[in-house]
Scaffold this active site. Structure first.
Site, PDB file in Angstrom:
ATOM      1  CE1 TYR A 142      55.639 -37.013  86.452  1.00 37.13           C
ATOM      2  CE2 TYR A 142      54.597 -37.694  88.419  1.00 37.13           C
ATOM      3  CZ  TYR A 142      54.611 -37.225  87.227  1.00 37.13           C
ATOM      4  OH  TYR A 142      53.349 -36.535  86.861  1.00 37.13           O
ATOM      5  CE  LYS A 195      51.779 -41.741  71.909  1.00 41.99           C
ATOM      6  NZ  LYS A 195      50.188 -42.287  71.028  1.00 41.99           N
ATOM      7  CG  ASP A 228      47.158 -42.024  72.180  1.00 39.94           C
ATOM      8  OD1 ASP A 228      47.489 -43.528  72.750  1.00 39.94           O
ATOM      9  OD2 ASP A 228      47.244 -41.792  71.119  1.00 39.94           O
ATOM     10  CG  ASP A 252      50.470 -37.863  88.576  1.00 38.32           C
ATOM     11  OD1 ASP A 252      49.324 -37.928  89.401  1.00 38.32           O
ATOM     12  OD2 ASP A 252      51.076 -36.984  88.641  1.00 38.32           O
ATOM     13  CG  ASP A 256      44.825 -36.444  89.072  1.00 37.68           C
ATOM     14  OD1 ASP A 256      44.812 -37.255  90.210  1.00 37.68           O
ATOM     15  OD2 ASP A 256      45.514 -35.612  88.842  1.00 37.68           O
TER      16      ASP A 256
END
Length: 365
Positions: A142, A195, A228, A252, A256
């Protein structure tokens, strides 16, 4: 006689249910201050920025907004987003404008399983689950670096570049923050999420910094998990989690997921911290503006009120923060549940129940 401490707070309800839950949170905080024996109070200034402000002025916040905000002790933020403004315009025009320019680089998102709230996880029925996601909040995916070009070539030929940014400084400060937080918890463990098998530059740098910082904390257990695999671990083995640290995008998404596993995004609190306190920090629920239920008085105020507890911690009012968290738990345990978590209580009824539980707990101390 001890002088009363006055905390100045900028209130930005912004859009949708943000207005309702910030009103609820302010009511709770004012009640706590009123019963503090004169020890502290809150001085509120509300700003009308958001999508309605955009409709009138063409911008999400005033041009001098950051200069106005910088002298407050904290910012209490509702939610941003409405159908009259593209999501990327509303987000970058207000929330990210504040977090980026005030270098609020540590985003804290607790995952809290409350009594009386049914989790979709069967494991939550008989296992104590409690972890916190620490999100790098200033760079990563971001960072806002990139652009669009070549639209002159005609439809189907435009190109877009979105660049993630990972700096050694940015990685180290958020990872070190996560380790310091882990030392305050019962389970002293930090799980790093990347990742790096596919993103071989920025996230390999993250992995290397994590390994180097971990050596300074021999008392804290560690693990490095691909995002993952961590998504699966949130569901299958959440009892193994304590502090999860990840990049802006990965944290983020994971936070959630954690809040959904706890029962609802309406429960989720967060703090956007500038740990050096060069700028005010910002506290906000995670749930978004929820246009489908805005204005009906049925939104869940717990995320905003739990964010207020994080604000109390930031102010050094740790006893009050713990009592407020206990009051939230007592409220859900007693069956005061909003619709998103299977109940019928209104926003106002839930707020009043939390205040009553806090004052009752205070009286019992």
């Amino acid at each position: 006689m001890t002088e009363q401490k006055v905390f100045t707070i900028a209130s930005i309800p912004a859009d949708g249910v943000g207005k309702e839950v910030i009103t609820a949170g302010r009511k709770v905080l004012d009640a706590i201050a009123e019963h503090s024996g004169g020890a502290f109070s809150f001085d509120w200034t509300e700003f009308p920025w958001g999508s309605a402000y955009y409709a009138e002025h063409g911008v999400m916040m005033a041009s001098d907004g950051l200069e106005t905000l910088k002298d407050f002790d904290a910012i209490y933020f509702g939610a941003v987003g409405w159908d009259n403004v593209p999501d990327h315009v509303s987000l970058w025009g207000l929330r990210l404008n504040i977090t980026q320019n005030f270098d609020q680089w540590a985003n804290i998102r607790p995952v809290t399983f409350l009594p009386g709230v049914q989790s979709p996880l069967r494991k939550a029925d008989d296992t104590e689950l409690d972890w916190v996601v620490v999100r790098e909040n200033s760079e990563g995916e971001y960072a806002g670096l990139g652009g669009r070009n070549l639209s002159g070539r005609g439809p189907g030929n435009e190109m877009a570049v979105q660049t993630s940014l990972f700096t050694e400084k940015g990685c180290e400060r958020i990872i070190r923050f996560a380790f310091d937080l882990a030392r305050t918890r019962t389970v002293k463990k930090v799980s790093s999420v990347t990742k790096s098998n596919a993103q071989q530059y920025g996230m390999v740098l993250w992995d290397e910094v994590f390994a180097r910082v971990a050596a300074d904390y021999p008392d804290v257990a560690t693990e490095s998990v691909l995002v993952d695999a961590m998504s699966a671990k949130f569901v299958l083995h959440p009892e193994e989690l304590s502090v999860v640290v990840a990049s802006n995008l990965n944290a983020d998404i994971l936070s959630d997921l954690g809040s959904a596993l706890a029962g609802s995004l309406g429960l989720a609190a967060s703090a956007n911290l500038n740990p050096e306190r060069r700028f005010p920090s910002m506290f906000e629920p995670v749930h978004g503006s929820a246009p489908d239920i805005a204005g009906q008085g049925i939104s869940n105020p717990i995320g905003a009120i739990a964010s207020a507890a994080l604000m109390l911690d930031h102010f050094g009012l740790h006893a009050e923060a713990r009592r407020l968290e206990a009051a939230i738990a007592a409220t859900t345990a007693s069956g005061h549940l909003t619709r998103d978590i299977g109940g019928t209580a209104s926003t106002e009824e839930t707020t009043d129940a939390i205040i009553a539980a806090f004052l009752g707990a205070r009286a019992a101390v």
